[in-house]
Scaffold this active site. Structure first.
Site, short mmCIF file in Angstrom:
data_model
loop_
_atom_site.label_atom_id
_atom_site.label_comp_id
_atom_site.label_asym_id
_atom_site.label_seq_id
_atom_site.Cartn_x
_atom_site.Cartn_y
_atom_site.Cartn_z
N CYS A 1 -0.33 4.14 2.32
CA CYS A 1 -0.16 3.85 3.75
C CYS A 1 1.31 3.98 4.15
CB CYS A 1 -0.60 2.43 4.10
SG CYS A 1 -2.09 1.88 3.32
N ASP A 2 2.20 3.39 3.36
CA ASP A 2 3.59 3.25 3.81
C ASP A 2 4.59 4.12 3.06
OD1 ASP A 2 2.73 1.34 5.60
OD2 ASP A 2 2.89 -0.28 4.14
N CYS B 1 0.85 -1.20 0.00
CA CYS B 1 0.00 0.00 0.00
C CYS B 1 0.88 1.25 0.00
CB CYS B 1 -0.91 -0.01 1.24
SG CYS B 1 -1.87 1.50 1.40
#
Ligand code: NAP
Length: 312
Positions: free
Chosen positions: A138-139, A135
């Site tokens: 997200c990261d 992701c």
């Protein structure tokens, strides 16, 4: 009708399920979406969506929330529970078995989407969450200005690589073939950033770690047959998806494991419909999932009228 009886039950709250919920509730059907996490499906992890007609560029999160709000406004309920199994009853109706008990409906719409596929190389499991990610939104921010490898050749890999170019100009995309599967407009947008380099015809052989963090990746260059290792700080894997069909083990699937439907979203089982990424569709987009949902709601509603005329 008990409070556990619905006209239409929708399993999964992605764009297809939410659009189906909106159309079904608006048509006056008692409708619920059963979702285990948060509604919005994969849109919640997409940074920007620029091709949903009429909206311009919007965040994935905002489009998912807008879908949910509109469904709820029309009276669709959202039940937060895990669906374990959908069972077909002798009278033709369905029981949806969940972590919150059983729910019943004459029509069920499967909108369970697909989960990411693993690359399946040494180091991937061990370094997941330590530089291996699935992701980008997200990261990605953890790897600002770092050297990032993106694996895959489809729309997800290329689009997410494009997002990562906002965080670092050291992005490399590695694809196992000499040609991308991604749409050419998506590839061009990435090329136009001037921040990505490409390793075509390359396989990842292993992801290597040092001090419990990704430190390098070993490749096979298929055009030369050479193996070599290069330093990377993070590896983002986008190598496709696995359709989530476990809750309906009795339904007919295609050769790739997607639920077979006709163009009215009917599956091989009467009263059971499927929409979005879980079904065998040639094009997986928010707009096509939404369209599937609208069609399924309409046809499921007609189906309910039909059986109520003949059965009850
Ligand atoms: P996808 O289209 O199935 O692409 C998966 C990619 O991963 C392919 O390039 C495939 O290579 C590669 N791959 C598969 N297994 C691999 C392995 N073991 N090792 C290395 N590479 C492997 O999946 P996706 O990109 O996640 O897209 C899923 C669906 O969502 C598609 O229908 C896509 O169009 C849609 N989508 C659309 C957008 C958009 O329109 N902006 C954005 C994201 C996703 P091969 O090419 O050799 O098979």
């Amino acid at each position: 009708m008990s409070d556990r009886d619905y006209d239409i039950l929708i399993v999964g709250g992605g764009p297809g399920g939410l659009a189906c919920g909106q159309y079904s509730a608006r048509a006056g059907r008692k409708t619920a979406i059963i979702e285990e996490m948060a509604c919005g499906g994969q849109t919640v992890i997409i940074d920007e969506i620029e091709n949903y007609p009429g909206l311009g560029t919007v965040s994935g999160y905002s489009i998912g929330s807008a879908f949910e709000e509109q469904a709820v406004t029309f009276g669709c309920e959202i039940i937060y529970a895990t669906v374990d199994l959908v069972e077909k009853n002798e009278d033709g109706s369905f029981t949806v078995k969940t972590s919150d008990g059983d729910y019943h409906a004459p029509a069920v719409v499967i909108s369970t989407g697909a989960k990411h596929r693993n690359l399946g190389v040494p180091g991937e499991e061990e370094l997941r969450g330590h530089g291996v990610s699935y992701c980008a939104t997200c990261d990605g921010p953890f790897f600002k200005n770092k050297k990032i490898l993106v694996c895959g050749g489809g729309d997800s890999a290329v689009q997410e690589a494009n997002y990562l170019t906002k965080l670092s100009d050291k992005i490399t995309v590695c694809h196992r073939r000499d040609r991308f599967r991604a749409q050419s407009a998506v590839v061009k947008a990435l090329e136009d950033t001037g921040k990505a380099s490409f390793k075509m015809n390359h396989n990842v052989l292993s992801i290597n770690g040092k001090d419990n963090k990704v430190s390098s990746v070993t490749f096979l260059d298929k055009s030369t047959g050479k193996e070599y290792t290069e330093d990377f700080d993070a590896v983002f894997v986008f190598v496709g998806n696995i359709p989530q069909t476990q809750v309906v083990p009795f339904v007919e699937l295609d050769e790739n494991g997607y639920i077979k439907t006709d163009n009215c979203m009917r599956t091989s089982v009467k009263g059971l419909f499927a929409v979005g990424d879980v079904r065998n569709t040639p094009f997986r987009q928010v707009v096509t999932a939404a369209s599937d949902g609208a069609v399924a709601a309409h046809i499921a509603s007609e189906y309910i009228d039909e059986i109520r005329k003949t059965v009850y």
